[in-house]
Design a protein around this motif. Structure first.
Motif, PDB file in Angstrom:
ATOM      1  N   LEU A  74       0.839  -1.184   0.000  1.00  0.00           N
ATOM      2  CA  LEU A  74       0.000   0.000   0.000  1.00  0.00           C
ATOM      3  C   LEU A  74       0.876   1.236   0.000  1.00  0.00           C
ATOM      4  O   LEU A  74       1.790   1.360   0.808  1.00  0.00           O
ATOM      5  N   PHE A  81       5.625   4.834   7.450  1.00  0.00           N
ATOM      6  CA  PHE A  81       6.591   4.330   8.421  1.00  0.00           C
ATOM      7  C   PHE A  81       6.783   2.839   8.174  1.00  0.00           C
ATOM      8  O   PHE A  81       6.510   1.992   9.023  1.00  0.00           O
ATOM      9  N   SER A 144       3.859  -6.738   9.397  1.00  0.00           N
ATOM     10  CA  SER A 144       2.899  -5.837  10.032  1.00  0.00           C
ATOM     11  C   SER A 144       2.091  -6.622  11.061  1.00  0.00           C
ATOM     12  O   SER A 144       2.052  -7.850  11.033  1.00  0.00           O
TER      13      SER A 144
ATOM     14  N   GLY B  59      -4.590  19.266   4.078  1.00  0.00           N
ATOM     15  CA  GLY B  59      -3.746  18.333   4.824  1.00  0.00           C
ATOM     16  C   GLY B  59      -2.941  17.384   3.958  1.00  0.00           C
ATOM     17  O   GLY B  59      -2.271  16.501   4.474  1.00  0.00           O
TER      18      GLY B  59
ATOM     19  N   LEU C  54      -1.818   7.878  12.291  1.00  0.00           N
ATOM     20  CA  LEU C  54      -0.918   6.750  12.067  1.00  0.00           C
ATOM     21  C   LEU C  54      -1.654   5.428  12.237  1.00  0.00           C
ATOM     22  O   LEU C  54      -2.388   5.253  13.205  1.00  0.00           O
ATOM     23  N   GLN C  55      -1.440   4.513  11.308  1.00  0.00           N
ATOM     24  CA  GLN C  55      -1.854   3.127  11.499  1.00  0.00           C
ATOM     25  C   GLN C  55      -0.586   2.377  11.903  1.00  0.00           C
ATOM     26  O   GLN C  55       0.052   1.747  11.075  1.00  0.00           O
ATOM     27  N   THR C  58       0.721  -1.164  10.983  1.00  0.00           N
ATOM     28  CA  THR C  58       1.259  -1.465   9.658  1.00  0.00           C
ATOM     29  C   THR C  58       2.213  -0.387   9.146  1.00  0.00           C
ATOM     30  O   THR C  58       2.788  -0.530   8.075  1.00  0.00           O
ATOM     31  N   GLY C  59       2.368   0.709   9.863  1.00  0.00           N
ATOM     32  CA  GLY C  59       3.275   1.768   9.445  1.00  0.00           C
ATOM     33  C   GLY C  59       2.677   2.728   8.435  1.00  0.00           C
ATOM     34  O   GLY C  59       3.359   3.610   7.932  1.00  0.00           O
ATOM     35  N   THR C  60       1.412   2.580   8.109  1.00  0.00           N
ATOM     36  CA  THR C  60       0.791   3.424   7.085  1.00  0.00           C
ATOM     37  C   THR C  60       0.016   4.582   7.722  1.00  0.00           C
ATOM     38  O   THR C  60      -0.031   4.727   8.939  1.00  0.00           O
ATOM     39  N   SER C  64      -6.837  11.809   3.204  1.00  0.00           N
ATOM     40  CA  SER C  64      -7.545  13.032   3.514  1.00  0.00           C
ATOM     41  C   SER C  64      -8.632  13.222   2.451  1.00  0.00           C
ATOM     42  O   SER C  64      -8.864  12.346   1.614  1.00  0.00           O
ATOM     43  N   LEU C  74      -8.221  11.130  -0.890  1.00  0.00           N
ATOM     44  CA  LEU C  74      -6.969  11.129  -1.637  1.00  0.00           C
ATOM     45  C   LEU C  74      -5.866  10.559  -0.764  1.00  0.00           C
ATOM     46  O   LEU C  74      -5.693  10.964   0.371  1.00  0.00           O
ATOM     47  N   GLY C  75      -5.147   9.592  -1.306  1.00  0.00           N
ATOM     48  CA  GLY C  75      -3.942   9.129  -0.618  1.00  0.00           C
ATOM     49  C   GLY C  75      -4.185   8.001   0.357  1.00  0.00           C
ATOM     50  O   GLY C  75      -3.665   8.022   1.466  1.00  0.00           O
ATOM     51  N   ALA C  76      -4.952   6.974  -0.029  1.00  0.00           N
ATOM     52  CA  ALA C  76      -5.246   5.854   0.861  1.00  0.00           C
ATOM     53  C   ALA C  76      -3.970   5.227   1.397  1.00  0.00           C
ATOM     54  O   ALA C  76      -3.082   4.866   0.636  1.00  0.00           O
ATOM     55  N   GLY C  77      -3.894   5.079   2.703  1.00  0.00           N
ATOM     56  CA  GLY C  77      -2.801   4.344   3.311  1.00  0.00           C
ATOM     57  C   GLY C  77      -1.502   5.112   3.425  1.00  0.00           C
ATOM     58  O   GLY C  77      -0.513   4.595   3.913  1.00  0.00           O
ATOM     59  N   THR C  78      -1.478   6.367   3.003  1.00  0.00           N
ATOM     60  CA  THR C  78      -0.236   7.117   3.045  1.00  0.00           C
ATOM     61  C   THR C  78      -0.321   8.190   4.117  1.00  0.00           C
ATOM     62  O   THR C  78      -1.398   8.523   4.593  1.00  0.00           O
ATOM     63  N   LEU C  79       0.814   8.728   4.475  1.00  0.00           N
ATOM     64  CA  LEU C  79       0.844   9.776   5.475  1.00  0.00           C
ATOM     65  C   LEU C  79       0.387  11.088   4.862  1.00  0.00           C
ATOM     66  O   LEU C  79       0.947  11.558   3.882  1.00  0.00           O
ATOM     67  N   THR C  80      -0.658  11.665   5.443  1.00  0.00           N
ATOM     68  CA  THR C  80      -1.066  13.024   5.099  1.00  0.00           C
ATOM     69  C   THR C  80      -1.432  13.694   6.418  1.00  0.00           C
ATOM     70  O   THR C  80      -1.730  13.017   7.400  1.00  0.00           O
ATOM     71  N   ASN C  82      -3.951  14.532   7.662  1.00  0.00           N
ATOM     72  CA  ASN C  82      -5.396  14.408   7.545  1.00  0.00           C
ATOM     73  C   ASN C  82      -6.127  14.829   8.804  1.00  0.00           C
ATOM     74  O   ASN C  82      -7.298  15.163   8.764  1.00  0.00           O
TER      75      ASN C  82
END
Lengths: 346, 346, 346
Positions: A74, A81, A144, B59, C54-55, C58-60, C64, C74-80, C82
Motif C-alpha cells: 500500500l 513508516f 505488520s 492536509g 498513524l496506522q 502497519t506503518g501506514t 484526507s 486522496l492518498g489511501a494508506g499514506t501519510l497526510t 489528515n
C-alpha cells in the motif's frame, strides 16, 4: 540517514542493457524517524519507534504491507513508516514486549553477517536479493501486525526473540475460485507469521540462528538462516563473517551461502563479500545459480559522514540471469557495476 | 511554513466560471522539512536537506517525479520530499557537490526576480505558470537523480552552478510504437537533464542568466532566462526587477517578460508586477498572448508571521484563454481575482 | 501518540466471521504532528498545527479529503496531515481565526461525551460509527478548506465556534447526467459546509450543542448533537455523561443516544458506555437498531504510558447487522469482542 550514490551497471550477452543512475542507500539505508523512551521506574520502560524509508534521489518513500498478504502493499512511492512502527513495554528483568510493524527474526542474520548489509547498493547481500527468483516475500524483511518478545540483555551474551504476526483475514476468507464452480479454498490464515531467533555474542564471537514461517493457502513461505562472525583484534580488527540461508515458497526452493570480511584501515574500511545462491531445478533447467563478488571502500570523515565506492560482478550459470541495479543480462552472462556516493547520518 | 488564504477568482465571456477557495501558499510556499549540517573541519562540511510541500488547506502533499519522465509523477496528494531531497559535501575553497532531487538552475531566476515569486497565489509569476499552454515540464522546477556543483561563495559577488540529472532509462528503452510494425524509437536518454546558471550580486545590483535542456525522444525541453534587479536604498529600499524567459518543448515555443517592484513601507511591503507571455502561432491562430497585472500588500506582524492581500487581472488576446485559480474564461476574455491570507514560518 | 492493541472480534448467526488483529488507536488515536505558536504582543498570537494519523500496526497513514466531496478522498494508506492542518491568528480579546483542515463543530460533542471517545477501539462511540449504515460523510469528523472562528476563553465558562468550509467546485460544475439527454443538475455548492457549536463548562457541569450542514446536489448531510456531563468530585471523581445525536443524508435518517461513565480508581480508570442507534425504516424493514455495551479499564503507568483492556458486545434488531472490528454477523445477531493494548504519548 541520507545516502546517495552515482551508479553505473551493465549486463552482458545479446540481451544486455546498461544504465547510469543516481541511487539511494548504497552504503546505509536512507531513513527518517521518530523515537522515544520513558523510564517508568523499577527497571520498566515504555518506548515507541516510527521510521520511514527514503528514496532521497527522488524525494519519495516506500510502500508498506498492511496485512502480510502477497498482494497487500500500500502506498507505492509515498512516505509511510514502512521500516518500523512499534510501541514497547520493556523490563530489565523480563525483557521487551513489542507491538506493531517490525523486522522479522530471520532478517537480522542477513543484515549483520554481511559486510555490505541489505541496503540498496550493488554490493548488498545477494542471498537476500535473489529472493527465489523474484517471488513476493511480504515477511522477508518485516511483518505488520506483529507481537514480539525479546529476552532481556543480561543473559551472559545469549539473546533471543520470538515474533507472531497476524494476517488479519476474516474467518470465512477464501481464495477466488480457480475455475467456476470449484470448491472455495480457505485462506483465513494467509499472512500469519511465526518466527524465532537465538544468538550468542561475546568478545570476538557472534553466532545466530533464526527461522520463520508465513502461512499462505497457495504455499507457505519458510526462511531459515545461520550467521557467524569472528573479530581478530590482533589483526587490525579484521572481522570474518559468513551466512547460510535456506528458503522456500510453496514448491520453489532456494539456498545459498556468503563469506565476507571487513578491515578497518585508518579512518576507512575495506570490505568484500562473495555469495552464491542456488535455486532448485526449474523445469528441465538444473539449479539456476548466481554468484556475486563485491569489493568496497568506505572513508569516514566523521562518525556521521562518509564517502564510499563499491564495485561488484554478478555471474550466472544454469540459466540464471540476475543482474545489478535494474539492468538486464542474457542467461548465463555476467553483470558488472560500480558506484560511488556519500552518506550523512542525522 | 504554513500559509493559507481565502481566494475568489472569476473568468469572463460566455464560458466563464468563478470559484471561492481556501488556498495554500499564496504568499510563501507551505512546507515542512528536515535539514542538518556537520562541520568536518578544514573548511569542509556535509549536509542534508529533506523538504516536503504541504497543501495545508486539505492536509495533503504533492507528487514527486521519480525519473524526470513526462509521465513519471508518483504519489498524488501524499507527502513526499518533493521540494528538495539532497545530501551535500561542501568546501569553502572548492564549492559544493550536491546529490539528489533539487531545483534546476533556470528555476531560480523565475523565483528571485518576481516580487510574487512562484508560490500558489494569484499574483505568482505568469511566465512560469503559462508553461507552454499547460504542457508537462518535469524539470521546469526540480529534477530527480541530479548531481549538482556550486561555485564557492568567495568570488567577489559572482556565483554559479551546473546540474546534470539522470532519466535512468535502461539502454534498450524504446517508445511504444505509434503504429503496429513501426520501427521502435529509442528513448534511452529521456529525462536526462543538463543546466547551468551564472550570476553576479553586489550592493544594489543583482543579475543572473541560466539555461537548461532535458532530452525527450518526442521533443526536447529547453528553458533559458535572464533576471536582473536594482535596489535603490535612497528611495526607501525600492527594488525594481525584471525577467526575460524563453522556452520550448518539441515544436511548441513560448517567451515572455516580466517587470515588477517591491517597496518596504513601515512593517509592510507594497509589490506589483506586470508579465506578458506569448506562444508561437498554433495552427492559424497568431501568437496566443496572456498578460497579468498583480498588486499586493504584505503586513509583517513579525519576522515569522504576516497577513497579506493580492488582486490580479489576467488578460488574453489572439485566442489565449488563461485564467486565475482554476476557473475558466472565454478566449480573449479576462480573468480577475482577489485573495487574503496569513503565513507563519516555523 | 502511538497506541497498539491485540483485538479479537466475532459475529454470530449463520453468516458470522471472526478475526484476530493487531489494531491501532484502541485507547487514543495514534498520531504524529508539528505545531507551534508565536506571541505577537498585545494579546495577539499566531500558530500552526499539522497532525497526521498513524496506522502503527502497519506503518501506514490515512487518506484526507481534498474538497469535502463524497468521492474526494486522496492518498489511501499514506501519510497526510489528515487530522488537522491549520494556521491561526488569535487574540485574547477577540478570539481565534483559523484557516485550513480542521474538526467540524459537531464532532467534538461525540468525542468528549463518550468515555471511549471516537478512536479505533471496539468500545468507541457507536453513534459516530453507525454512520447511517455506512454512507460516506466527508464532513462527519473534519472539513478541508475551512475558515473557523472561536470565541475567546474569558466568557465565564461559555464557549463557541462557527465554521464555514468550501467545496471548491467551479460555478458551472454539474453532476454527470443520469440518463443521456437529461438536463444537467448543478452541483456547484457540493461540499460547502456550515456549522456552529455552543457550550458551557464550569465546575462539575459541561453541556454543549452543535449542528452542521453540508450541501450535496444528491441530498444534504445534516448532523446535530447535544452532549452533557456531570463530575461528582465527592464520589471519587465519577463522571456521568450522555449524548443525543441526529443525522441525515438525503432521504436516510438516523438518531441515537449514549450514556456512559468514567471512574478514577488509584492510577487506573474504569469506564463503561451504552449506546443505541436507530435508522429510519428501510423499505419494509422497520427501524434497523444497533446497541453497544462497552466496559473498559485503563492503568496509567505515568501521564504518558498506559495499558488497557476493553470488552464490548453489539446487539442488532429489526434487520441490522453491525459488527465489531471488521467481522460479519447475521442480521439480528450479536457481535462480541475483546482487546488489550498499550499507549505511549509523546
Amino acid at each position: 540517514v541520507v545516502d546517495a550514490a552515482v551508479t553505473y551497471t551493465t549486463g552482458s550477452g545479446p540481451a544486455y542493457t546498461s544504465r547510469w543512475q543516481l541511487t539511494n542507500s548504497a552504503n546505509s539505508f536512507s531513513r527518517l524517524g521518530f523515537r522515544g523512551n520513558e523510564d517508568l521506574g523499577g527497571g520498566l520502560s515504555a518506548s515507541f519507534w516510527l521510521e520511514e524509508g527514503l528514496q532521497n534521489d527522488t524525494g519519495t518513500g516506500f510502500a508498506s504491507n498492511t496485512n502480510n498478504q502477497l498482494n497487500g502493499t500500500l502506498g507505492a512511492g509515498t512516505l509511510t513508516f514502512n521500516r518500523r512502527s512499534t510501541v514497547s513495554l520493556s523490563s530489565s528483568t523480563w525483557g521487551e514486549l513489542r507491538l506493531g510493524r517490525d523486522y522479522t527474526p530471520t532478517f537480522w542474520n542477513t543484515a549483520i553477517f554481511d559486510p555490505f548489509g541489505t541496503g540498496g547498493g550493488i554490493g548488498a547481500n545477494q542471498l537476500y536479493f535473489s529472493g527465489l527468483g523474484g517471488l513476493a516475500a511480504p515477511t522477508g524483511t518485516r511483518a505488520s501486525n506483529s507481537v514480539g518478545y525479546f529476552l532481556p540483555a543480561n543473559l551472559g551474551g545469549f539473546y533471543g526473540s520470538v515474533m507472531y504476526a497476524a494476517g488479519e483475514n476474516v474467518s470465512n476468507s477464501t481464495l477466488p475460485p480457480a475455475t467456476p464452480g470449484a470448491l472455495p479454498v480457505s485462506n483465513k490464515n494467509d499472512g500469519n507469521y511465526g518466527g524465532v531467533r537465538l544468538g550468542y555474542q561475546s568478545g570476538p564471537v557472534h553466532v545466530s540462528i533464526a527461522t520463520g514461517l508465513t502461512t499462505y493457502a497457495t504455499g507457505d513461505l519458510r526462511v531459515s538462516n545461520l550467521g557467524a562472525s569472528w573479530t581478530f583484534e590482533q589483526l587490525m580488527g579484521l572481522r570474518i563473517m559468513g551466512e547460510y540461508y535456506v528458503e522456500s515458497l510453496g514448491a520453489v526452493d532456494g539456498r545459498g551461502g556468503l563469506l565476507g570480511f571487513s578491515l578497518p584501515v585508518g579512518a576507512g574500511e575495506i570490505k568484500a563479500s562473495y555469495a552464491r545462491y542456488v535455486r532448485d531445478p526449474v523445469g528441465n533447467v538444473p539449479n539456476p545459480t548466481s554468484s556475486k563478488l563485491a569489493l568496497g571502500y568506505v572513508y569516514n570523515f566523521s562518525k556521521r559522514t562518509a564517502v564510499y565506492a563499491t564495485v561488484a560482478r554478478l555471474t550466472n550459470s544454469n540459466g540464471a540471469s540476475q543482474a545489478l541495479g535494474g539492468v538486464s543480462t542474457s542467461p548465463n552472462h555476467a553483470s558488472t557495476g560500480g558506484e560511488s556516493g556519500m552518506r550523512v547520518v542525522f
